[in-house]
Write a protein that holds these residues in place. Structure first.
Motif, PDB file in Angstrom:
ATOM      1  N   UNK A  37      -3.596  -0.276   1.755  1.00 43.24           N
ATOM      2  CA  UNK A  37      -3.598  -1.383   0.794  1.00 43.24           C
ATOM      3  C   UNK A  37      -4.924  -2.151   0.792  1.00 43.24           C
ATOM      4  N   UNK A  38      -5.991  -1.541   1.293  1.00 44.96           N
ATOM      5  CA  UNK A  38      -7.295  -2.238   1.360  1.00 44.96           C
ATOM      6  C   UNK A  38      -7.725  -2.899   0.044  1.00 44.96           C
ATOM      7  N   UNK A  39      -7.668  -2.197  -1.114  1.00 42.92           N
ATOM      8  CA  UNK A  39      -8.162  -2.856  -2.328  1.00 42.92           C
ATOM      9  C   UNK A  39      -7.316  -4.054  -2.750  1.00 42.92           C
ATOM     10  N   UNK A  40      -6.054  -4.108  -2.300  1.00 46.07           N
ATOM     11  CA  UNK A  40      -5.194  -5.219  -2.723  1.00 46.07           C
ATOM     12  C   UNK A  40      -5.296  -6.394  -1.762  1.00 46.07           C
ATOM     13  N   UNK A  41      -5.371  -6.103  -0.466  1.00 45.00           N
ATOM     14  CA  UNK A  41      -5.272  -7.188   0.521  1.00 45.00           C
ATOM     15  C   UNK A  41      -6.641  -7.662   0.999  1.00 45.00           C
ATOM     16  N   UNK A  42      -7.651  -6.780   0.876  1.00 41.18           N
ATOM     17  CA  UNK A  42      -9.040  -7.095   1.238  1.00 41.18           C
ATOM     18  C   UNK A  42      -9.165  -7.502   2.716  1.00 41.18           C
TER      19      UNK A  42
ATOM     20  N   UNK B 224     -10.638 -12.500   4.297  1.00 40.61           N
ATOM     21  CA  UNK B 224     -10.368 -13.669   3.446  1.00 40.61           C
ATOM     22  C   UNK B 224     -11.618 -14.306   2.861  1.00 40.61           C
ATOM     23  N   UNK B 225     -12.561 -13.488   2.415  1.00 47.29           N
ATOM     24  CA  UNK B 225     -13.761 -14.089   1.823  1.00 47.29           C
ATOM     25  C   UNK B 225     -13.857 -13.805   0.322  1.00 47.29           C
ATOM     26  N   UNK B 226     -12.748 -13.378  -0.271  1.00 46.66           N
ATOM     27  CA  UNK B 226     -12.748 -13.225  -1.716  1.00 46.66           C
ATOM     28  C   UNK B 226     -12.922 -11.784  -2.167  1.00 46.66           C
ATOM     29  N   UNK B 227     -13.147 -11.617  -3.460  1.00 47.30           N
ATOM     30  CA  UNK B 227     -13.144 -10.285  -4.061  1.00 47.30           C
ATOM     31  C   UNK B 227     -14.268  -9.410  -3.504  1.00 47.30           C
ATOM     32  N   UNK B 228     -14.009  -8.143  -3.519  1.00 41.66           N
ATOM     33  CA  UNK B 228     -15.029  -7.178  -3.124  1.00 41.66           C
ATOM     34  C   UNK B 228     -15.182  -7.001  -1.635  1.00 41.66           C
ATOM     35  N   UNK B 229     -14.383  -7.689  -0.836  1.00 39.60           N
ATOM     36  CA  UNK B 229     -14.576  -7.625   0.615  1.00 39.60           C
ATOM     37  C   UNK B 229     -13.784  -6.477   1.238  1.00 39.60           C
ATOM     38  N   UNK B 230     -14.153  -5.275   0.806  1.00 44.23           N
ATOM     39  CA  UNK B 230     -13.619  -4.066   1.439  1.00 44.23           C
ATOM     40  C   UNK B 230     -14.647  -2.972   1.193  1.00 44.23           C
ATOM     41  N   UNK B 231     -14.613  -1.880   1.946  1.00 48.90           N
ATOM     42  CA  UNK B 231     -15.723  -0.926   1.886  1.00 48.90           C
ATOM     43  C   UNK B 231     -16.167  -0.550   0.473  1.00 48.90           C
TER      44      UNK B 231
ATOM     45  N   UNK C 196       1.892   2.648   1.424  1.00 50.63           N
ATOM     46  CA  UNK C 196       2.700   3.377   0.446  1.00 50.63           C
ATOM     47  C   UNK C 196       1.939   3.824  -0.782  1.00 50.63           C
ATOM     48  N   UNK C 197       0.733   3.289  -0.969  1.00 44.17           N
ATOM     49  CA  UNK C 197       0.016   3.608  -2.206  1.00 44.17           C
ATOM     50  C   UNK C 197      -1.391   4.120  -1.926  1.00 44.17           C
ATOM     51  N   UNK C 198      -1.855   4.933  -2.850  1.00 38.66           N
ATOM     52  CA  UNK C 198      -3.211   5.460  -2.746  1.00 38.66           C
ATOM     53  C   UNK C 198      -4.234   4.351  -3.003  1.00 38.66           C
ATOM     54  N   UNK C 199      -5.305   4.343  -2.239  1.00 39.92           N
ATOM     55  CA  UNK C 199      -6.400   3.402  -2.473  1.00 39.92           C
ATOM     56  C   UNK C 199      -6.913   3.571  -3.910  1.00 39.92           C
ATOM     57  N   UNK C 200      -7.024   4.829  -4.316  1.00 37.19           N
ATOM     58  CA  UNK C 200      -7.526   5.187  -5.646  1.00 37.19           C
ATOM     59  C   UNK C 200      -6.755   4.492  -6.774  1.00 37.19           C
ATOM     60  N   UNK C 201      -5.451   4.328  -6.566  1.00 38.42           N
ATOM     61  CA  UNK C 201      -4.615   3.766  -7.631  1.00 38.42           C
ATOM     62  C   UNK C 201      -4.805   2.269  -7.802  1.00 38.42           C
ATOM     63  N   UNK C 202      -5.336   1.596  -6.784  1.00 40.04           N
ATOM     64  CA  UNK C 202      -5.535   0.152  -6.900  1.00 40.04           C
ATOM     65  C   UNK C 202      -7.013  -0.229  -6.847  1.00 40.04           C
TER      66      UNK C 202
END
Lengths: 325, 373
Positions: free
Chosen positions: B277-282, B285-292, B231-237
């Protein structure tokens, strides 16, 4: 001295006659021709269809010109300028109609527009300035401001058809604030910050002939076909590819008020984007034509003053002849 | 197939799932949170999952890389794979089943007959349609025939991954095999799509759990994607958004801006036109920053048709700012108008002026009359 109504009207009529004579005697007011583009003029091209509305240029401009934040919300958290002003030289505005879901479309669409100094070829602000605090650079054509010469009359503020020069109202020693095409950066061999930071090349810097060539290249593009667009400055080689938009034939700033050095391309009509329809003759050519004709050799002012003196003298003479009346 | 004959009570979670009750409830709460469900939904989810009859799931593979399955199996969430395999009865899955050949096909047919109208069909991979669909065959059947057969009596069809959603990578122009998504191949509009390359396993799990709990699919957008996830833009999160707003961009991989974590827009990041929701859910499960984008690579827009696998990775994204908000309009009303106090002050001054004017007017001519006398 007690002046009677009758004698006052007589004198006024005499003065009026003298004024009318003077107007007939003096040559009819003629506009001078528009000024022409300086030889090494530089400029900016803003392409609304390439703009993604990231406002990097707004932020970059503030940084380059050391401008304070311009708040418009009650919480005063962000720099949210509503328009250009003494704290903001450059702003991205939006045109939105109806559902506003398609870019570069007038109906149910939206489009971005950049607003900053147009750097007119024949600028009104330079023409009206009584102390040459506003000047147009003879080579680059940048419309510059010298705060040390300024007397604060704000004629430039009133004269600009784009509402660009603005005076500071929150200081007892106000200056005129406007975009000077980052002349301090250009002196260091850099380009204006808005063109430097633009990620899509929506704002691009270059010499006027190169910009004109680029404008013609874009106008010839077929809508929807992939084309290469340069970023930062014409000839930078820093390019990206995207489908061309359906451009309007009208390029704002090519002809308006004798032309400007900041030009706009768009798919949405410029009146919708807040840019007024202006004639091709510059305002300063007309006003300077009238003023310079009226005051040519100071003949007309001398004649008018002579007539007024004569009328006044005659009126007081009548008064002297009949002291009992 | 899971044998639940030895399960004594519904709450015997430790025995059945091999996890502590506490961990199980955490999983249910996480699912509820992913879907943005209200408080209390986790209890409903727990009740649904611990039901004795587990729904049968048939999982088909077509033109794909099995990345979606791998992503699901490698999910690091405690015992997630165990849970999903135990919550449902996975009757046919080409990657994980032990049977082979006719035995496997027989199991699928048996499950379909037994759970007619009740089983969940998950499709992974694109379906080739060109030349009669000969470019992908399983057990002698083309992908299209197999999908059509399995979808006919399914309670719901879920297309997992970009390939099954609209054709994904195999459909990249010139699309030699005529690959397409499940919805288009079957001509159906009620198919859930979980695009992504690979999709986030939680988005898939949450959709399945929603189906198990409430007996219906979650709210979908016009492309069949659950709105809780898309439902949300990647850019917004995006955690790099502030750099975008300030005009700080990485210009090439490894440059000073890239090292400082600047915005990747100029490198072709599709975050501004991709809904996920990639930036929110990642991931994993290895913590912050774990998305492209977190690792320094621009988003390729894998959840968006016509962007992922079609638009060049270096091509700039169009900002999906529609309708645009946060910009000054062409004409902006400025100033706050007259306040009561200022209006009163102006009125007082005006009143004074009128009074004085009347007084002066009254005196006019009086001195002249005096002179004439």
């Amino acid at each position: 001295m007690s002046l009677k109504r009758r004698s006052f009207l007589k004198g006024a009529a005499g003065g009026g006659a003298a004024l009318a004579t003077a107007a007939v005697v003096s040559a009819p007011a003629q506009a001078r021709p528009n000024k022409v583009m300086p030889p090494q003029a530089v400029g900016l091209l803003y392409d609304s269809t390439l703009c993604v509305g990231c406002k990097a240029c707004v932020a970059g401009c503030k940084e380059a010109n050391d401008l304070p934040v311009d708040v418009s919300t009650p919480d005063a958290l962000w720099d949210t300028p509503l328009d250009i002003g003494p704290k903001t030289f450059n702003v991205i505005k939006v045109y939105a109609e109806g559902t506003a879901d398609t870019k570069d479309q007038e109906k149910n669409g939206f489009a971005f527009i950049k607003k900053s100094c147009m750097h007119c070829v024949d600028p009104s602000c330079v023409s009206v300035c009584p102390v040459t605090a506003m000047t147009k650079h003879p080579q680059t054509g940048i419309v510059e401001y010298n705060a040390d010469a300024c007397i604060g009359c704000r004629y430039c503020v009133a004269s600009c058809p784009f509402g660009v020069p603005q005076s500071e109202f929150d200081t007892p020693t106000p200056k005129i604030m406007k975009c000077e095409m980052c002349k301090h950066r250009q002196a260091e061999g850099k380009i204006p910050m808005c063109a430097e930071v633009c990620p899509t090349g929506a704002t691009i810097f270059g010499p006027i002939p190169a910009l004109t060539e680029e404008i013609n290249r874009r106008k010839a593009m077929k809508a929807g076909e992939a084309n290469v667009f340069e970023r930062r400055v014409i000839g930078s080689g820093d390019t990206h590819e995207r489908p061309a938009a359906k451009y309007l034939d009208h390029v704002y700033g090519e002809k308006e008020v004798a032309g400007t050095q900041f030009r706009h391309m768009s798919a949405v009509s410029f009146t919708k984007l807040g840019y007024p329809e202006l004639r091709e003759q510059s305002y300063s050519s007309q006003s300077e034509g009238i003023q310079h004709s009226l005051y040519q050799g100071m003949i007309a002012p001398v004649v008018v003053l002579g007539g007024l003196v004569w009328a006044a003298k005659r009126a007081s003479h009548i008064e002297d002849e009949h002291p009992e009346e | 197939m899971y044998d639940d004959s030895d399960l004594k009570t519904e709450t015997d979670i430790e025995t059945r799932f091999g996890v502590s009750r506490r961990d199980f409830m955490k999983f249910c709460a996480a699912m509820a949170a992913t879907m943005g469900l209200p408080k209390g939904a986790d209890a409903q989810i727990a009740a649904a999952i611990t039901k004795k009859e587990r729904p049968s799931v048939i999982w088909l593979h077509h033109q794909e890389c099995t990345g979606c399955t791998e992503s699901l199996l490698r999910s690091e969430h405690p015992t997630l794979d165990k849970l999903i395999l135990d919550i449902i009865s996975l009757d046919y899955h080409e990657t994980v089943f032990a049977a082979a050949g006719h035995q496997a096909e027989a199991a699928r047919k048996a499950a379909m007959a037994k759970n007619k109208g009740k089983y969940l069909l998950v499709v992974e991979g694109a379906i080739p349609m060109k030349d009669g669909g000969i470019y992908c065959k399983i057990g002698g059947q083309t992908s299209f025939e197999l999908t059509k057969e399995c979808a006919a009596d399914a309670a719901a069809v879920v297309a997992i991954g970009s390939c099954a959603s609209w054709g994904g990578m195999p459909s990249t122009p010139p699309n030699p095999t005529g690959s397409t998504g499940v919805a288009e191949a079957l001509g159906r509009k009620d198919i859930v799509t979980i695009p992504g390359c690979p999709p986030n396993p939680y988005n898939f799990l949450a959709t399945v759990v929603h189906f198990l709990t409430f007996g219906k699919l979650p709210a979908l957008d016009d492309k069949g994607r659950p709105t809780f996830a898309y439902g949300r833009l990647i850019h917004d999160n995006c955690e790099r958004r502030a750099h975008f707003d300030a005009g700080r961009f990485a210009l090439e991989f490894g440059d000073p801006g890239h090292k400082k974590g600047y915005c990747l827009y100029k490198l072709g990041c599709k975050g501004p036109e991709t809904y996920a929701n990639c930036p929110s859910i990642l991931f994993n499960d290895v913590g912050t920053g774990s998305w492209p984008v977190g690792t320094g690579h621009p988003c390729i827009g894998c959840t968006e048709k016509h962007i992922g696998f079609e638009k060049p990775i270096h091509a700039l994204a169009d900002l999906k700012t529609n309708p645009p908000t946060g910009y000054p309009r062409i004409v902006e009303e400025q100033g706050t108008g007259a306040t009561l106090a200022s209006a009163a002050a102006v009125a007082a001054v005006a009143g004074l002026a009128v009074g004085a004017g009347m007084k002066i007017a009254g005196n006019l001519g009086k001195s002249e009359t005096k002179d004439g006398e």
